[in-house]
Design an enzyme around this catalytic site. Sequence first.
Site, PDB file in Angstrom:
ATOM      1  N   GLU A 259       0.825  -1.395   0.204  1.00 29.49           N
ATOM      2  CA  GLU A 259      -0.324  -0.479  -0.132  1.00 29.49           C
ATOM      3  C   GLU A 259       0.614   1.451  -0.159  1.00 29.49           C
ATOM      4  O   GLU A 259       0.099   2.751  -0.046  1.00 29.49           O
ATOM      5  CB  GLU A 259      -0.828  -0.340   1.427  1.00 29.49           C
ATOM      6  CG  GLU A 259      -0.255  -0.162   2.155  1.00 29.49           C
ATOM      7  CD  GLU A 259      -1.297  -0.458   3.771  1.00 29.49           C
ATOM      8  OE1 GLU A 259      -2.002  -0.805   3.302  1.00 29.49           O
ATOM      9  OE2 GLU A 259      -0.639  -0.125   5.018  1.00 29.49           O
ATOM     10  N   SER A 260       1.867   1.379   0.213  1.00 31.93           N
ATOM     11  CA  SER A 260       3.182   2.062  -0.306  1.00 31.93           C
ATOM     12  C   SER A 260       2.752   2.469  -1.829  1.00 31.93           C
ATOM     13  O   SER A 260       3.655   4.104  -1.832  1.00 31.93           O
ATOM     14  CB  SER A 260       4.639   1.726   0.706  1.00 31.93           C
ATOM     15  OG  SER A 260       4.989   0.464   0.221  1.00 31.93           O
TER      16      SER A 260
END
Lengths: 266, 266, 295, 295
Positions: free
Chosen positions: A61-62
Amino acid sequence: MIAVMNNYSERNEFTSYEMMTIAASRMLKSDDVCFVGIGAPSAACNVARLSHAPDITLIYESGTIGTAPDILPLSIGDGELCDTALTTVSVPEMFRYWLQGGHVTIGFLGAAQIDKFGNINTTIIGDYHNPKIRLPGGGGAPEIASQAGQIFVTMKQSLRSMVPKIDFFTSYGHGNGYNDRQKLGIKTTGPTALITDLAIWKSHPETKEFIVTNLHPGVSKEDVQKNCGWEVTFGELVTTTPLPSAIELDVLRELHRRTNASHRRL
Amino acid sequence: MIAVMNNYSERNEFTSYEMMTIAASRMLKSDDVCFVGIGAPSAACNVARLSHAPDITLIYESGTIGTAPDILPLSIGDGELCDTALTTVSVPEMFRYWLQGGHVTIGFLGAAQIDKFGNINTTIIGDYHNPKIRLPGGGGAPEIASQAGQIFVTMKQSLRSMVPKIDFFTSYGHGNGYNDRQKLGIKTTGPTALITDLAIWKSHPETKEFIVTNLHPGVSKEDVQKNCGWEVTFGELVTTTPLPSAIELDVLRELHRRTNASHRRL
Amino acid sequence: MILFWQGLVKLAKFVSLQDAVLDVMTDGLCVALEGFTHLIPHASAHEIIRKGFKNLTLVRMTPDIIYDQMIGMGCASKLIFSYAGNPGVGLLRRLRDAVENQWPVPLEIEEHSHAAMANAYEAGAASMPCALFKGYLGAELRQVNPNIKMIFCPFTGEELAVVPSIRPDVSFIHAQKADRKGNVLIEGIIGVQKEAVLSAAKSVVTVEEIIEDFETHPNAVILPHWTIDYIAEVPGAAHPSYAQGYYARDNAAYKEWDTISANRELYLKWMAEHVMQQTPDVFAERVRFTNPQSK
Amino acid sequence: MILFWQGLVKLAKFVSLQDAVLDVMTDGLCVALEGFTHLIPHASAHEIIRKGFKNLTLVRMTPDIIYDQMIGMGCASKLIFSYAGNPGVGLLRRLRDAVENQWPVPLEIEEHSHAAMANAYEAGAASMPCALFKGYLGAELRQVNPNIKMIFCPFTGEELAVVPSIRPDVSFIHAQKADRKGNVLIEGIIGVQKEAVLSAAKSVVTVEEIIEDFETHPNAVILPHWTIDYIAEVPGAAHPSYAQGYYARDNAAYKEWDTISANRELYLKWMAEHVMQQTPDVFAERVRFTNPQSK
């Protein structure tokens, strides 16, 4: 350690954590696009990539898309993930174009609490406004749970973590089962598999309850029930999870060796 | 060609187009962030950058931010713009973060039709559903007009282009004047200056009507009225626009020379 | 058995442009050929014209020469757009002839501003049904386009514009490079090309070249292979538009189009010669002698 | 005279971090210190703690060590967040102590999902009052957070989530490089840093170094100088987070924080020694012997 004999493996000892991680890794295929949760899911996804699913696309998700780390990231945004990624996008783009856009086939999550319909709590133990334990919260999970094609969960079994009723619906699984999920307007399949340190569970096609389909080597039905807070349903034909192969164990152990070396203070 | 004598310039001839472009360029300052329309606005903005406003930030709707072209782009997305830009972003980002986000101080527009309150039509001549002439349409202009800090317009005067009533409100200026703009919920200043081939016009602070404040050298009030479809209001003290300087003319002509050379077929 | 929803995962296949167009196109589809001045997919437009597809709804922020060509050949029954001009040159004469005189066939138009179209592509890429933005204040398009609505922010009461998202049946774009796995790299003026691909049910990408590996920046604009259906290597496919790093914009050709398109007979003759009797291979020839565009 | 609305144009000034913090901060502001694992502005957080600002509303998707430190020192009265953990290690113990035991002061929380916060930052950067997205389906946060509302698409009737946009009074970020004009380059995991700056009334950027010119990609993530108020050169300012191209994440320090923060006395002693008695200059020392992170 569970001692077993194994024709295929040179290693005859492995931990229940290793069995869980390897069983979880086997759920993934080379053409999957997998949104990876940190911890056990991350280890499973990378074992898959380094063994039977070399072309799997791992997304964190980064913002890192198509990443191929040599060591396991401690966080979801370690430099290793960006260094090895096809590309790295902003976090708003990640959640809008890539997750909400419908490009993720598998969301791989962990859980602090789960119920038999795959509803997950990672928010709070006790009352929300007067908590006993304040957990980290949902992060990406609420929308991973509703927007990834299907959801796999991996976690250790215990009476505290596998409960009849979760304290807070952080991420929606199948509600009370059957078509609850569709009734809310959710179009994705939801949780289909739960891989624990003791067994493999699959969602029943109709009731949506998790049902044990495989026991890991050396594990009994009683072991599973003793470490689960609801009355466990076992499939008609429960088989034994195939043993970890030498390759699988080597890949996982080497991954952890590199990770530990890297996280040690210099 | 208008022949003039000029102490400051070595050139004593210049066209009305050159006077318009140079007068328009003088409206810009080094600390402006200017959203540039194509054609006459683009020439004016780049003359400003190459003469008295070297640090001006020019933005084109193609996504190029802080661009410094050596030749005038034919389109709003020529390669020259990207090659010389600080950075280039996607078009959705351009309209969301940069224009709507409120970072543009000046929107510099052209117009097919304009009225005395700075309302602009670039959509249609005749009825929208049964047009006499189908013009290109608004493009970026409707939101430039409402979201840039203030609006400058530059265009050649004619009875066809400066009309009592525009056929279509492509981009809102001051409506029927006074506080019409604020009443619609628009928070930006709107059109403040109109630079034509004959004169400089400024918006009246109260009525918001364009008022002639400067006549270009050799131009009479009658010339302005003859080429304008509404009854022109002249300021109390109309002065003559300062002549183009040698530097301004050199910069503009050299820009056009490079542009023409580049656009010629090899 | 449980039927798994698999997400919008594709498997980029390397094919000829002719095969890609035949596979993804049928009459009546909603089609976007995007490119904001840069990387305009001319070769794909010509292939669609040659195959004679009709009744298309064409979507594009800046319909320029290629949509003028497609409209003039009768491919389109509807156009969704925000700026219909030959940039820096003038009007689109085939489009005007269709709107003003219904030649060769009537053309319905749905007109927006750039901000609305850009937001609508962004929303389409995010699988949203609509796009919310600040826009159209005082703009008369609100009166003539029923697909522009206003709603109020539930927190502040501010009036905001909302338009349907764009989700084409097929999108075509041109890009600089693909790698052997089918990942696609776009550099320079990127426009709404990424959004056009991500918002579409199917996508076709022409590229200047196929290479082993990208050597680029960690935040480069890359479309992964699982977002694309077909990739065709067609060098020069953007001409007379340009490809940053390969060849410059042929501005003279844009100016010439104004003359060619001004007259129906001249236009048809030009199309016969330069489009109908050609193949995608001609594009490599067309950019062979242009100045390379600096990277 | 006509008063011109000048837009949000700033003039980036190069100052010390101490001066920047003193200029932009007062008690009670809404403040974002962003960084998604990468480029977390530790030096700025420490400077705010040293200056003793109170009653702050802290906004961040992933409040980790720095917000644990600020909350434990009593800087914050409210936290808006979506994941409050020490990534890969465990819980935030100072945050828990504030929420569960009101120590050292009570802490109000407003909790969202990552998708909501990411959309809210995006909307803030676009000057929107709210953000519209598909989200919170079946999620119980809808029941406990009144700032999560649902509206219906006016075209399809689909139910969509809407949250207020994030528009901090001040945002702090850390980046790799500034040039002499004050433009800022961010590379690698860019998170919501661009949005944090563009959505804020004021912004402070610490950078690893100030250089003459960027040599990078045409689509690099760059914040122009007119979007930034203050730039301070503080090498190592992200430690124990990391700066791609400069130094790696000090994962051991993240693990050690779990022990330090478990006990109020140990925590206060550690803060006195490592924060209160220090200056921004110590960060360069802290990264001197870490492995350089490959570019």
